[in-house]
Structures are given as C-alpha cells and as structure tokens.
Design a protein around this motif. Sequence first.
Motif, short mmCIF file in Angstrom:
data_model
loop_
_atom_site.label_atom_id
_atom_site.label_comp_id
_atom_site.label_asym_id
_atom_site.label_seq_id
_atom_site.Cartn_x
_atom_site.Cartn_y
_atom_site.Cartn_z
N GLN A 281 0.83 -1.20 0.00
CA GLN A 281 0.00 0.00 0.00
C GLN A 281 0.87 1.24 0.00
O GLN A 281 1.92 1.28 0.63
N ARG A 282 0.37 2.27 -0.70
CA ARG A 282 1.01 3.58 -0.66
C ARG A 282 0.71 4.21 0.69
O ARG A 282 -0.08 3.68 1.49
N ASP A 283 1.32 5.35 0.95
CA ASP A 283 1.08 6.05 2.22
C ASP A 283 -0.39 6.40 2.43
O ASP A 283 -0.86 6.45 3.56
N ASP A 284 -1.11 6.62 1.32
CA ASP A 284 -2.53 6.96 1.44
C ASP A 284 -3.43 5.72 1.48
O ASP A 284 -4.65 5.82 1.50
N GLY A 285 -2.82 4.52 1.52
CA GLY A 285 -3.58 3.28 1.65
C GLY A 285 -3.93 2.59 0.36
O GLY A 285 -4.38 1.44 0.38
N ILE A 286 -3.75 3.24 -0.77
CA ILE A 286 -4.11 2.65 -2.06
C ILE A 286 -3.14 1.52 -2.40
O ILE A 286 -1.94 1.60 -2.16
N VAL A 287 -3.69 0.47 -2.99
CA VAL A 287 -2.92 -0.73 -3.32
C VAL A 287 -1.79 -0.45 -4.31
O VAL A 287 -1.92 0.37 -5.20
N ILE A 288 -0.70 -1.18 -4.11
CA ILE A 288 0.42 -1.22 -5.05
C ILE A 288 0.60 -2.67 -5.45
O ILE A 288 0.71 -3.55 -4.59
N LEU A 289 0.60 -2.94 -6.74
CA LEU A 289 0.83 -4.29 -7.24
C LEU A 289 2.33 -4.51 -7.38
O LEU A 289 3.00 -3.85 -8.17
N LEU A 290 2.88 -5.41 -6.59
CA LEU A 290 4.31 -5.69 -6.60
C LEU A 290 4.71 -6.72 -7.66
O LEU A 290 5.84 -6.71 -8.14
N ASN A 291 3.78 -7.61 -8.00
CA ASN A 291 4.10 -8.69 -8.93
C ASN A 291 2.85 -9.06 -9.71
O ASN A 291 1.96 -9.70 -9.18
N ALA A 292 2.79 -8.64 -10.98
CA ALA A 292 1.62 -8.91 -11.82
C ALA A 292 1.55 -10.35 -12.29
O ALA A 292 0.50 -10.80 -12.75
N ALA A 293 2.65 -11.08 -12.19
CA ALA A 293 2.69 -12.49 -12.59
C ALA A 293 3.34 -13.30 -11.47
O ALA A 293 4.47 -13.76 -11.59
N PRO A 294 2.63 -13.46 -10.36
CA PRO A 294 3.22 -14.16 -9.21
C PRO A 294 3.48 -15.63 -9.49
O PRO A 294 2.79 -16.24 -10.32
N PRO A 295 4.46 -16.21 -8.81
CA PRO A 295 4.74 -17.63 -8.98
C PRO A 295 3.57 -18.48 -8.46
O PRO A 295 2.76 -18.02 -7.64
N GLU A 296 3.51 -19.69 -8.93
CA GLU A 296 2.40 -20.59 -8.61
C GLU A 296 2.20 -20.76 -7.10
O GLU A 296 1.07 -20.88 -6.63
N ARG A 297 3.26 -20.75 -6.33
CA ARG A 297 3.13 -20.94 -4.89
C ARG A 297 2.30 -19.84 -4.23
O ARG A 297 1.80 -20.01 -3.11
N LEU A 298 2.11 -18.70 -4.91
CA LEU A 298 1.34 -17.58 -4.36
C LEU A 298 -0.07 -17.48 -4.93
O LEU A 298 -0.86 -16.64 -4.49
N HIS A 299 -0.42 -18.32 -5.89
CA HIS A 299 -1.72 -18.21 -6.55
C HIS A 299 -2.89 -18.32 -5.58
O HIS A 299 -3.85 -17.54 -5.68
N LYS A 300 -2.83 -19.24 -4.66
CA LYS A 300 -3.93 -19.41 -3.70
C LYS A 300 -4.12 -18.13 -2.88
O LYS A 300 -5.24 -17.66 -2.68
#
Length: 63
Positions: free
Chosen positions: A26-45
Amino acid sequence: MQVRVDENKCCGAGQCVLVAREVFDQRDDGIVILLNAAPPERLHKAVREAAAVCPAYAIEIEE
C-alpha cells in the motif's frame, strides 16, 4: 496467472496486503500497489484469496 488492480476502486482496506504480502503493498494513502503482476504458482492461492476478500473488488485475476 496475471493480476491487475484498479487503483480507482481501491478503498485502502489493506486486506490484500494481509493475505498476499509478496504481491500487494500500500502507498502512504492506503491505495494498493501491485508488486508482482505475474506471481509464482506458490502464491496463486493467496492472490485468489486476496481478490475474494477485497471489499472494493479492485483486484482482477486472469488465469
């Protein structure tokens, strides 16, 4: 998996960060930041869970 976020929909609840910290932040104002648009399979769930708990429906997933 491809992940997209709509910053205009984000309400800053932070549920996505709690569920999938390696993919979202999250940014300082709380809005989401996408760190990884194509996460590895272990994070899909966790990413699916983050999208499900987002109160603003700001997370889109393409399988």
